[in-house]
Design an enzyme around this catalytic site. Structure first.
Site, PDB file in Angstrom:
ATOM      1  N   GLU A  46      -6.535   4.643   8.157  1.00 18.55           N
ATOM      2  CA  GLU A  46      -6.272   6.063   7.868  1.00 18.55           C
ATOM      3  C   GLU A  46      -7.486   6.721   7.233  1.00 18.55           C
ATOM      4  O   GLU A  46      -7.756   7.903   7.451  1.00 18.55           O
ATOM      5  CB  GLU A  46      -5.021   6.186   6.978  1.00 18.55           C
ATOM      6  N   ASN A  62       0.878  -1.177   0.000  1.00 18.71           N
ATOM      7  CA  ASN A  62       0.000   0.000   0.000  1.00 18.71           C
ATOM      8  C   ASN A  62       0.909   1.218   0.000  1.00 18.71           C
ATOM      9  O   ASN A  62       1.527   1.539   1.014  1.00 18.71           O
ATOM     10  CB  ASN A  62      -0.883  -0.036   1.255  1.00 18.71           C
ATOM     11  N   TRP A  63       0.985   1.868  -1.154  1.00 19.32           N
ATOM     12  CA  TRP A  63       1.936   2.978  -1.278  1.00 19.32           C
ATOM     13  C   TRP A  63       1.400   4.283  -0.693  1.00 19.32           C
ATOM     14  O   TRP A  63       2.103   5.294  -0.691  1.00 19.32           O
ATOM     15  CB  TRP A  63       2.347   3.152  -2.752  1.00 19.32           C
ATOM     16  N   LYS A  64       0.152   4.277  -0.240  1.00 18.51           N
ATOM     17  CA  LYS A  64      -0.427   5.473   0.394  1.00 18.51           C
ATOM     18  C   LYS A  64      -0.149   6.701  -0.499  1.00 18.51           C
ATOM     19  O   LYS A  64      -0.176   6.579  -1.712  1.00 18.51           O
ATOM     20  CB  LYS A  64       0.110   5.615   1.820  1.00 18.51           C
ATOM     21  N   GLY A 105       2.936  -1.039   4.258  1.00 19.25           N
ATOM     22  CA  GLY A 105       3.064   0.364   3.885  1.00 19.25           C
ATOM     23  C   GLY A 105       4.518   0.712   3.625  1.00 19.25           C
ATOM     24  O   GLY A 105       5.064   0.440   2.556  1.00 19.25           O
ATOM     25  N   GLY A 106       5.176   1.300   4.630  1.00 17.98           N
ATOM     26  CA  GLY A 106       6.532   1.824   4.500  1.00 17.98           C
ATOM     27  C   GLY A 106       7.519   0.902   3.789  1.00 17.98           C
ATOM     28  O   GLY A 106       8.232   1.332   2.878  1.00 17.98           O
ATOM     29  N   GLU A 151      -5.197  -5.000  10.576  1.00 15.07           N
ATOM     30  CA  GLU A 151      -4.144  -4.003  10.766  1.00 15.07           C
ATOM     31  C   GLU A 151      -4.385  -3.295  12.094  1.00 15.07           C
ATOM     32  O   GLU A 151      -5.177  -2.343  12.159  1.00 15.07           O
ATOM     33  CB  GLU A 151      -4.178  -2.964   9.636  1.00 15.07           C
ATOM     34  N   SER A 193       3.696  -2.337  10.303  1.00 18.79           N
ATOM     35  CA  SER A 193       5.150  -2.423  10.471  1.00 18.79           C
ATOM     36  C   SER A 193       5.740  -3.775  10.045  1.00 18.79           C
ATOM     37  O   SER A 193       6.661  -4.287  10.668  1.00 18.79           O
ATOM     38  CB  SER A 193       5.553  -2.083  11.912  1.00 18.79           C
ATOM     39  N   HIS A 220      -9.481   1.231   5.259  1.00 20.13           N
ATOM     40  CA  HIS A 220      -8.172   1.387   5.906  1.00 20.13           C
ATOM     41  C   HIS A 220      -8.308   2.333   7.097  1.00 20.13           C
ATOM     42  O   HIS A 220      -9.054   3.306   7.038  1.00 20.13           O
ATOM     43  CB  HIS A 220      -7.154   1.933   4.899  1.00 20.13           C
ATOM     44  N   GLY A 252       2.860   2.078  10.880  1.00 20.61           N
ATOM     45  CA  GLY A 252       3.840   3.158  10.744  1.00 20.61           C
ATOM     46  C   GLY A 252       4.548   3.500  12.045  1.00 20.61           C
ATOM     47  O   GLY A 252       5.225   4.521  12.145  1.00 20.61           O
TER      48      GLY A 252
HETATM   49  P1  13P Z   1       3.209   0.244   7.673  1.00 18.76           P
HETATM   50  O1  13P Z   1       3.697  -1.035   7.032  1.00 18.76           O
HETATM   51  O2  13P Z   1       3.962   1.455   7.206  1.00 18.76           O
HETATM   52  O3  13P Z   1       3.131   0.112   9.160  1.00 18.76           O
HETATM   53  O4  13P Z   1       1.700   0.464   7.149  1.00 18.76           O
HETATM   54  C1  13P Z   1       0.797  -0.578   7.236  1.00 18.76           C
HETATM   55  C2  13P Z   1      -0.419  -0.216   6.466  1.00 18.76           C
HETATM   56  O5  13P Z   1      -1.151   0.674   6.839  1.00 18.76           O
HETATM   57  C3  13P Z   1      -0.697  -0.950   5.219  1.00 18.76           C
HETATM   58  O6  13P Z   1      -1.956  -0.692   4.741  1.00 18.76           O
END
Ligand code: 13P
Length: 254
Positions: free
Chosen positions: A100, A11-13, A237-238, A170, A216, A98, A176
């Site tokens: 966020e 997920n590149w956000k 994500g990251g 999640e 993470s 999600h 994050g």
């Molecule tokens: P991180 O891997 O950066 O913690 O993010 C997880 C996430 O929200 C994937 O959708």
């Protein structure tokens, strides 16, 4: 249903321009060209979808996903994107609910429900995200929160409609933050979710359902997470932004 073939999803956000996204996909394609036993999904920002879809072409092992969508098929909804638009841009998956989106953009279980319905009718596979906050976990409310998120999120869906569903657990406190749920914490929740689906939709469905872990996930911890019996993949994500790191995640067995 894809019978629990492991799915590693990035997920590149809100990261990467179209060009940066295409560069990353080119590298990822080279690094993962021999992978057949793991499905890879990348969810870039909307602006990069068409370019990446053209870059991926047909029949590869990398699927395209979107990070959100609106539940209406078209209309006066400034700034929104519909399921059909995503489908025609080449998406196979769409991430919905999600944390966020829930936290910063007012997403509710009810809107998630409408979005899942619209995604399924357009032929997109929804990746339904659920998870508790740190406060909720500390107050022992994790399972109540998850119950509510899946119950309302999936209200009024019959079994046949949900064949393409993917669920992602999640924990909000692990996103994050560098704090990963322990493998036991993650397995406990995944097993709880699988049992919930067995009760609601039957064992056959629940045994085929893919439940991803997110929060993470890194090359250093993915192997242990993937060794858990109810963890079928990761939503990352990251650590998915760098193609080398994403490729390491995809190669978690080696
Ligand atoms: P991180 O891997 O950066 O913690 O993010 C997880 C996430 O929200 C994937 O959708």
């Amino acid at each position: 249903m894809d019978s629990r073939r492991p799915l590693i999803a990035g997920n590149w956000k809100m990261h990467k321009t179209g060009k940066q996204a295409v560069d990353s996909i080119r590298q990822l394609k080279d690094l993962t060209s021999s992978v057949t036993d793991v499905e890879i999904m990348v969810a870039p920002p909307f602006t990069a979808l068409s370019q990446i879809s053209a870059e991926l072409g047909a029949g590869g092992n990398i699927a395209l996903g979107a990070q959100n969508m609106h539940w209406e098929s078209e209309g006066a909804f400034t700034g929104e994107i519909s399921a059909n638009m995503l489908k025609s841009a080449g998406c196979r998956y769409v991430i919905l609910g999600h944390s966020e989106r829930r936290q910063f953009f007012g997403e509710t279980d009810q809107t998630v429900n409408k979005k899942i319905k619209a995604a399924l009718s357009a032929g997109l596979a929804p990746v339904l995200c659920v998870g508790e906050t740190e406060k909720q976990r500390n107050e022992n409310k994790t399972f109540n929160i998850l119950d509510k998120q899946i119950k309302i999120g999936l209200e009024n869906f019959v079994l046949n409609a949900l064949q393409s569903l993917v669920v992602a657990y999640e924990p909000v406190w692990a996103i994050g933050t560098g704090k990963t749920a322990t493998t036991d914490q993650a397995q406990e929740v995944h097993n709880y979710l699988r049992k919930w689906f067995a009760k609601e939709y039957g064992t056959e469905f629940s045994q085929k359902l893919r439940i991803l872990y997110g929060g993470s996930v890194k090359p250093a911890n993915i192997k242990d997470l993937m060794a858990m019996p109810d963890i079928d993949g990761a939503l990352v994500g990251g650590a998915s932004l760098d193609p080398n790191s994403l490729s390491q995640l995809v190669h978690y067995k080696s």
